[in-house]
Design a protein around this motif. Structure first.
Motif, mmCIF file in Angstrom:
data_model
loop_
_atom_site.group_PDB
_atom_site.id
_atom_site.type_symbol
_atom_site.label_atom_id
_atom_site.label_comp_id
_atom_site.label_asym_id
_atom_site.label_seq_id
_atom_site.Cartn_x
_atom_site.Cartn_y
_atom_site.Cartn_z
ATOM 1 N N ASP A 170 0.907 -1.165 0.153
ATOM 2 C CA ASP A 170 0.030 0.222 0.229
ATOM 3 C C ASP A 170 0.856 1.481 -0.143
ATOM 4 O OD1 ASP A 170 -2.500 -1.025 -0.134
ATOM 5 O OD2 ASP A 170 -2.473 -1.553 1.988
ATOM 6 N N ILE A 171 1.969 1.095 0.482
ATOM 7 C CA ILE A 171 2.991 2.198 0.599
ATOM 8 C C ILE A 171 3.530 2.411 -0.812
ATOM 9 C CG2 ILE A 171 5.370 3.349 1.302
ATOM 10 C CD1 ILE A 171 4.118 1.886 4.066
ATOM 11 N N ALA A 172 4.201 1.269 -1.370
ATOM 12 C CA ALA A 172 5.151 1.296 -2.683
ATOM 13 C C ALA A 172 4.256 1.916 -3.770
ATOM 14 C CB ALA A 172 5.529 0.057 -2.891
ATOM 15 N N ALA A 179 8.165 3.625 -3.580
ATOM 16 C CA ALA A 179 8.691 2.481 -3.692
ATOM 17 C C ALA A 179 10.006 2.376 -3.542
ATOM 18 C CB ALA A 179 8.338 2.312 -5.234
ATOM 19 N N GLN A 180 10.773 3.383 -3.802
ATOM 20 C CA GLN A 180 12.099 3.368 -3.573
ATOM 21 C C GLN A 180 12.624 3.179 -2.068
ATOM 22 O OE1 GLN A 180 14.692 3.322 -6.240
ATOM 23 N NE2 GLN A 180 15.877 2.552 -4.524
ATOM 24 N N THR A 181 11.723 3.791 -1.100
ATOM 25 C CA THR A 181 12.116 3.862 0.402
ATOM 26 C C THR A 181 11.770 2.416 0.863
ATOM 27 O OG1 THR A 181 9.548 4.496 0.838
ATOM 28 C CG2 THR A 181 11.148 6.270 0.715
ATOM 29 N N VAL A 182 10.844 1.779 -0.059
ATOM 30 C CA VAL A 182 10.742 0.386 0.540
ATOM 31 C C VAL A 182 11.726 -0.692 0.379
ATOM 32 C CG1 VAL A 182 9.131 -1.650 0.129
ATOM 33 C CG2 VAL A 182 8.126 0.441 0.500
ATOM 34 N N VAL A 183 12.235 -0.089 -1.097
ATOM 35 C CA VAL A 183 13.499 -0.909 -1.453
ATOM 36 C C VAL A 183 14.704 -0.713 -0.814
ATOM 37 C CG1 VAL A 183 15.003 -1.277 -3.634
ATOM 38 C CG2 VAL A 183 12.773 -1.120 -3.997
ATOM 39 N N GLN A 205 -0.067 -11.491 -1.135
ATOM 40 C CA GLN A 205 0.289 -10.119 -0.526
ATOM 41 C C GLN A 205 1.845 -9.750 -1.039
ATOM 42 O OE1 GLN A 205 -1.645 -8.172 0.363
ATOM 43 N NE2 GLN A 205 -3.356 -9.257 1.007
ATOM 44 N N ILE A 206 2.673 -10.976 -1.277
ATOM 45 C CA ILE A 206 4.188 -10.995 -1.573
ATOM 46 C C ILE A 206 4.165 -10.207 -3.018
ATOM 47 C CG2 ILE A 206 6.099 -12.281 -2.000
ATOM 48 C CD1 ILE A 206 5.665 -11.726 1.182
ATOM 49 N N LEU A 207 3.232 -11.213 -3.679
ATOM 50 C CA LEU A 207 3.371 -10.877 -5.056
ATOM 51 C C LEU A 207 2.973 -9.492 -5.450
ATOM 52 C CD1 LEU A 207 1.881 -14.243 -6.399
ATOM 53 C CD2 LEU A 207 4.427 -13.354 -6.894
ATOM 54 N N SER A 208 1.728 -9.145 -4.557
ATOM 55 C CA SER A 208 1.191 -7.773 -4.978
ATOM 56 C C SER A 208 2.271 -6.731 -4.320
ATOM 57 C CB SER A 208 -0.140 -7.449 -3.913
ATOM 58 O OG SER A 208 -0.425 -6.159 -3.992
ATOM 59 N N ALA A 209 3.049 -6.966 -3.454
ATOM 60 C CA ALA A 209 4.125 -5.906 -2.995
ATOM 61 C C ALA A 209 5.126 -5.886 -4.173
ATOM 62 C CB ALA A 209 4.512 -6.322 -1.649
ATOM 63 N N LEU A 210 5.642 -6.710 -4.494
ATOM 64 C CA LEU A 210 6.638 -6.844 -5.663
ATOM 65 C C LEU A 210 6.087 -6.298 -6.948
ATOM 66 C CD1 LEU A 210 7.983 -10.451 -5.147
ATOM 67 C CD2 LEU A 210 9.304 -8.411 -4.754
ATOM 68 N N SER A 211 4.963 -6.379 -7.329
ATOM 69 C CA SER A 211 4.205 -5.537 -8.532
ATOM 70 C C SER A 211 4.437 -4.204 -8.198
ATOM 71 C CB SER A 211 2.603 -6.241 -8.703
ATOM 72 O OG SER A 211 2.485 -7.701 -8.862
ATOM 73 N N GLN A 212 4.037 -4.042 -6.905
ATOM 74 C CA GLN A 212 3.668 -2.180 -6.722
ATOM 75 C C GLN A 212 5.011 -1.720 -6.754
ATOM 76 O OE1 GLN A 212 0.801 -1.116 -6.966
ATOM 77 N NE2 GLN A 212 -0.541 -2.345 -6.031
#
Length: 486
Positions: A170-172, A179-183, A205-212
């Motif tokens: 949801d953040i990314a 997204a960069q801050t998450v990375v 959720q894992i796949l969604s986060a990587l997509s975002q």
């Protein structure tokens, strides 16, 4: 505490203020179970609809909750975080009210709590605040949530992993910077390690986060790929859970769309064939990201479009075009087929032999088709026609196509017939030449030029023979003919 039913809720909106004023002092009660029960009641009310959530804000209850969140036991903390989540989920305005009362710092402290249930409740509330827009997400980031959420996805509890991954997603999603801050917090490696976790809801959720993360830029997509998600992510396309399939297709689409190199990497890993199989194994919106992924891959280059053809992507897209009831899915399939067929006669033929062109034409002509579907069908038809030299697929268009498409069809015949004697003969015997003579073209127009080019492929008397009114001319000659009498 009884949960709220629809019947019980009918009395609440009229007496919102009184209900809140009754519950508020209970949050300060000396008996901890009463405090918790009052907080749960508020949470359930706020969860029910945005009017009740607003009443919680107007009742000046949030500051009290935030204060108690830092002081009380784990049961109360979970209940208080639930109220904040229930209020914040409804709208950016209500989420902003939570930020304004200083809740973020306290929620972030709860991410370090010893109790996994408290961490989970806090992560859930932060995710619901962040999901609305970039400003609220930035506020969550500024409060220091991301490193702690990354720690949460490494905890053993599956429920906590799920909620933390969802919050990171949801953040990314809002911007490349977020997204960069998450990375930068090292999230990708930990997320990628969990792609094969047996828990379906966690995988979603894992796949969604990587997509975002991957969707925003080439650099971010490359970082996701460098975490060695291929070929392991392809196993998710065969998962029993439909949403794991959908999110895996979405992740592959978000990577493929950026560059030919990333698309080629997916082709080399067997990703195109795997997505095509996945499209064949599901229906409806679950198919949509896979359909779009094939379109993106094909859009990059002639060779990548051929890779989709070789993997038998065209018949599968053709099935989606015919079978799917929803216009937006048909439109995506039409767009993808147009991308595949637009390069060379070989590409166009691969699409034409699946009998896709008449389906595209009927969708374009259908008054019930959405505007987007009509536009995408028309564009796909033009893309394919302009390269198609497979005349059996073109001929029906001489009879059915509207003028704006007919000119492209006649144009293709005018290119092929001068160089193919078999095709010229077939064009006469099938009635094509006769049909061309019946077309009314503006003198000097491009269509008229195409017709002239076709007619120049035949002896003049043949063209005359198939021209409208020629039989009448012959009959007049019979009438006026004076036989020679000996």
């Amino acid at each position: 505490m009884h949960s709220l039913t629809k019947d019980q809720s009918t009395w609440i909106p009229n007496g919102q203020a009184s209900v809140m004023s009754l519950l508020r002092p209970l949050l300060l009660d000396v008996v901890p179970t009463i405090q918790q029960t009052a907080a749960l009641a508020l949470g359930r009310l706020a969860n029910y609809n945005d009017d009740l959530a607003e009443a919680v804000v107007k009742g000046d209850i949030l500051p009290q909750l935030v204060y108690s969140l830092a002081e009380q036991n784990r049961f109360y903390k979970k209940a208080a975080a639930f109220v904040l989540r229930a209020v914040g989920k409804h709208s950016p305005q209500l989420a902003q009210a939570i930020v304004d009362c200083g809740a973020l710092d306290t929620l972030v402290i709860c991410l370090e709590d010893f109790d996994p249930g408290v961490k989970e409740a806090a992560a859930w509330a932060l995710g619901y605040i962040a999901r609305h827009n970039a400003e609220l997400s930035q506020a969550v980031v500024d409060a220091g949530a991301i490193p702690l959420l990354v720690l949460c996805i490494q905890e053993p509890e599956i429920a906590l992993k799920r909620i933390a991954a969802s919050a990171l997603s949801d953040i990314a999603k809002h911007s490349p910077e977020l997204a960069q801050t998450v990375v930068d917090a090292g999230a990708i490696a930990h997320l990628a390690q969990m792609i094969l976790n047996p828990d379906a809801k966690l995988k979603r959720q894992i796949l969604s986060a990587l997509s975002q993360i991957a969707k925003h830029s080439v650099d971010l997509a490359e970082m996701v790929v460098e975490a060695e998600i291929f070929p392991v992510v392809l196993t998710c396309l065969k998962d029993k859970d439909e949403y794991v399939k959908k999110n895996a297709s979405t992740l592959i689409r978000e990577i493929a769309k950026h560059t030919p190199e990333l698309s080629q990497l997916i082709v080399n890993a067997g990703g195109v064939a795997a997505v095509i199989d996945c499209i064949g194994s599901c229906k409806g919106n679950i198919r949509l990201p896979g359909i779009m992924m094939l379109g993106y891959v094909a859009a990059h280059s002639e060779n990548l479009a051929m890779a989709v053809i070789i993997s038998k992507g065209v018949p599968q897209l053709s099935v989606c075009l015919s079978e799917e009831p929803e216009d937006h899915i048909k439109a995506a399939a039409a767009w993808a087929l147009g991308q595949i067929g637009r390069y060379t006669p070989e590409h166009a033929r691969a699409v034409a032999v699946t009998n896709t062109l008449p389906v595209l034409l009927s969708l374009y002509m259908c008054t019930e088709s959405s505007e987007d579907l009509q536009v995408k069908s028309k564009k796909a038809i033009k893309n394919i026609l302009q390269k198609c030299t497979y005349l059996p697929a073109l001929e029906p268009f001489l009879y059915d196509a509207p003028p704006n498409i007919l000119k492209h069809v006649v144009g293709q015949f005018s290119k092929v017939l001068p160089h193919d004697s078999k095709a010229r003969r077939l064009f006469v015997t099938s009635g094509g030449l006769k049909k061309v003579q019946e077309i009314k073209a503006e003198p000097g127009s491009l269509l008229q030029e195409y017709i002239n080019s076709i007619n120049n492929c035949y002896p003049e008397e043949i063209v005359r023979y198939y021209s409208p009114g020629y039989s009448d001319t012959l009959l007049q000659r019979v009438d006026s003919y004076q036989p020679l009498i000996n």
